[in-house]
Write a protein that holds these residues in place. Structure first.
Motif, mmCIF file in Angstrom:
data_model
loop_
_atom_site.group_PDB
_atom_site.id
_atom_site.type_symbol
_atom_site.label_atom_id
_atom_site.label_comp_id
_atom_site.label_asym_id
_atom_site.label_seq_id
_atom_site.Cartn_x
_atom_site.Cartn_y
_atom_site.Cartn_z
ATOM 1 N N ASP A 75 4.128 -6.287 -61.440
ATOM 2 C CA ASP A 75 4.530 -7.492 -62.165
ATOM 3 C C ASP A 75 3.322 -8.167 -62.808
ATOM 4 O O ASP A 75 3.356 -8.584 -63.974
ATOM 5 C CB ASP A 75 5.226 -8.474 -61.216
ATOM 6 C CG ASP A 75 6.661 -8.086 -60.896
ATOM 7 O OD1 ASP A 75 7.162 -7.115 -61.500
ATOM 8 O OD2 ASP A 75 7.281 -8.749 -60.040
ATOM 9 N N ARG A 81 2.497 -8.763 -66.858
ATOM 10 C CA ARG A 81 2.207 -10.045 -67.498
ATOM 11 C C ARG A 81 0.909 -9.960 -68.296
ATOM 12 O O ARG A 81 0.828 -10.468 -69.429
ATOM 13 C CB ARG A 81 2.103 -11.141 -66.431
ATOM 14 C CG ARG A 81 3.370 -11.384 -65.630
ATOM 15 C CD ARG A 81 3.171 -12.481 -64.592
ATOM 16 N NE ARG A 81 4.224 -12.483 -63.606
ATOM 17 C CZ ARG A 81 5.432 -13.015 -63.770
ATOM 18 N NH1 ARG A 81 5.724 -13.592 -64.927
ATOM 19 N NH2 ARG A 81 6.334 -12.968 -62.809
ATOM 20 N N ASP A 90 1.826 -16.080 -60.491
ATOM 21 C CA ASP A 90 2.952 -16.413 -61.367
ATOM 22 C C ASP A 90 4.210 -15.726 -60.848
ATOM 23 O O ASP A 90 4.294 -14.497 -60.812
ATOM 24 C CB ASP A 90 2.645 -15.958 -62.787
ATOM 25 C CG ASP A 90 3.696 -16.410 -63.788
ATOM 26 O OD1 ASP A 90 4.770 -16.904 -63.373
ATOM 27 O OD2 ASP A 90 3.456 -16.257 -64.999
ATOM 28 N N ALA A 147 -2.328 -14.040 -62.484
ATOM 29 C CA ALA A 147 -1.077 -13.347 -62.798
ATOM 30 C C ALA A 147 -0.264 -13.081 -61.539
ATOM 31 O O ALA A 147 0.979 -13.153 -61.557
ATOM 32 C CB ALA A 147 -1.378 -12.039 -63.519
ATOM 33 N N GLN A 163 7.752 -8.206 -70.986
ATOM 34 C CA GLN A 163 7.024 -7.897 -69.755
ATOM 35 C C GLN A 163 7.740 -6.829 -68.932
ATOM 36 O O GLN A 163 7.092 -5.967 -68.325
ATOM 37 C CB GLN A 163 6.837 -9.172 -68.935
ATOM 38 C CG GLN A 163 5.858 -10.154 -69.578
ATOM 39 C CD GLN A 163 5.886 -11.523 -68.923
ATOM 40 O OE1 GLN A 163 6.794 -11.833 -68.149
ATOM 41 N NE2 GLN A 163 4.898 -12.351 -69.241
ATOM 42 N N LEU A 175 10.144 -12.054 -65.195
ATOM 43 C CA LEU A 175 9.510 -11.362 -66.306
ATOM 44 C C LEU A 175 10.350 -11.488 -67.568
ATOM 45 O O LEU A 175 11.578 -11.470 -67.514
ATOM 46 C CB LEU A 175 9.314 -9.885 -65.973
ATOM 47 C CG LEU A 175 8.379 -9.526 -64.813
ATOM 48 C CD1 LEU A 175 8.325 -8.011 -64.643
ATOM 49 C CD2 LEU A 175 6.984 -10.093 -65.019
#
Length: 310
Positions: A225, A229, A286, A283, A294, A290
């Motif tokens: 993930d 990003r 966060d 990142a 992303q 998504l």
């Protein structure tokens, strides 16, 4: 078993449990029921065998990615006074050697795999510590016993990366046999350097290409993930001109791989790698869903994974 029965059984399965018809997580390509899930003959399988060790990521790198490296291995308990040297690779890929001095050399790159790499290493190490001079190995799966984590002091390893395999013979006199052993290994050690500003990141050169291979401790889904990003906003290059070309999966962790501009070298990566850690940390923090872009980036990264050890 009918479809309804299978569905009911899957619904009651413990989260994370591998189903008998699913691919075995060891990476063999077989179904779990015909591999590590086979009744009677299966060996225990540990996806993340070095979890909890201070140098987990470096141990994985030395076992799977780095050709020639060594580190003193500090032990605890009754063996705390023993001199042990952890090696990426030993001659003939033997698991361990007891040298004339009594020093024990423990190899990471071996041919056997009984399902729990840490238990295997622990068994070999104990066997070597109780042996006289010579080669030590395993012919069968070890009995339940201490794992590497149980025998090693909880502190980071002091790793030395070598240009070749001369460390095999640095405690013996030169001889024709010594030169023969080194000659057979010539060319197997690609130029490699370990970055000092971050953990478990290794620059290497293969032919005329340069790469950065970096074993990271974060869980796979979270790391993908975060990289998605960063990729979506063009923030994955560690240095200008670098690009993420894929990821290795080994022992439960991911190792992103960057293709580097020719002539980069390891020294030029030190400051940018340390800065990238901060960018990646942001990142990772966060947790918003998504975006479409992303998710597409994440899918592309996942499709470029290569499993070394699941």
């Amino acid at each position: 078993m009918g479809k309804k029965s299978r569905t009911k059984k899957e619904a009651t399965r413990t989260p994370g449990e591998v189903g008998p018809r699913q691919p075995c997580p060891c990476g063999s390509g077989k179904r779990y029921k015909a591999c590590h899930g086979a009744p009677g003959g299966a060996q225990i399988y540990v996806k993340r065998p070095f979890e909890g060790m201070a140098s987990e990521c470096d141990i994985i790198a030395l076992r799977e990615l780095v050709p020639a490296a060594t580190a003193p291995l500090p032990l605890t308990g009754e063996y705390a006074d023993r001199d042990v040297r952890l090696c990426s690779l030993l001659p003939g890929a033997v698991p361990a050697m007891v040298r004339e001095s009594g020093q024990v050399w423990l190899g990471l790159q071996v041919q056997h795999d009984f399902g729990d790499a840490s238990r295997d290493l622990g068994a070999v190490l104990l066997k070597a510590l109780d042996s006289e001079e010579g080669v030590v190995g395993l012919t069968d799966a070890p009995e339940p016993g201490p794992r590497l984590q149980d025998l090693v002091a909880d502190e980071p390893l002091e790793i030395t990366v070598h240009s070749g395999f001369e460390y095999w013979v640095d405690d013996v006199e030169d001889s024709p046999e010594v030169q023969e052993a080194l000659s057979q290994a010539e060319g197997a050690a690609t130029p490699t350097d370990r970055l000092t500003s971050v953990s478990a990141a290794y620059w290497t050169q293969m032919g005329d290409r340069e790469y950065l291979r970096w074993v990271m401790p974060e869980p796979e889904d979270e790391l993908l993930d975060a990289f998605a990003r960063l990729h979506e906003r063009g923030a994955t290059p560690v240095v200008p001109g670098a690009r993420v070309i894929g990821m290795f999966r080994a022992h439960g962790l991911l190792a992103p791989v960057w293709d580097l501009p020719v002539g980069t070298g390891a020294e030029a990566l030190e400051e940018p790698a340390a800065a990238f850690v901060e960018t990646l940390r942001e990142a990772l923090a966060d947790t918003t869903p998504l975006t479409t872009e992303q998710r597409a980036a994440r899918s592309g990264l996942a499709n470029r994974q290569v499993t070394i050890r699941q």
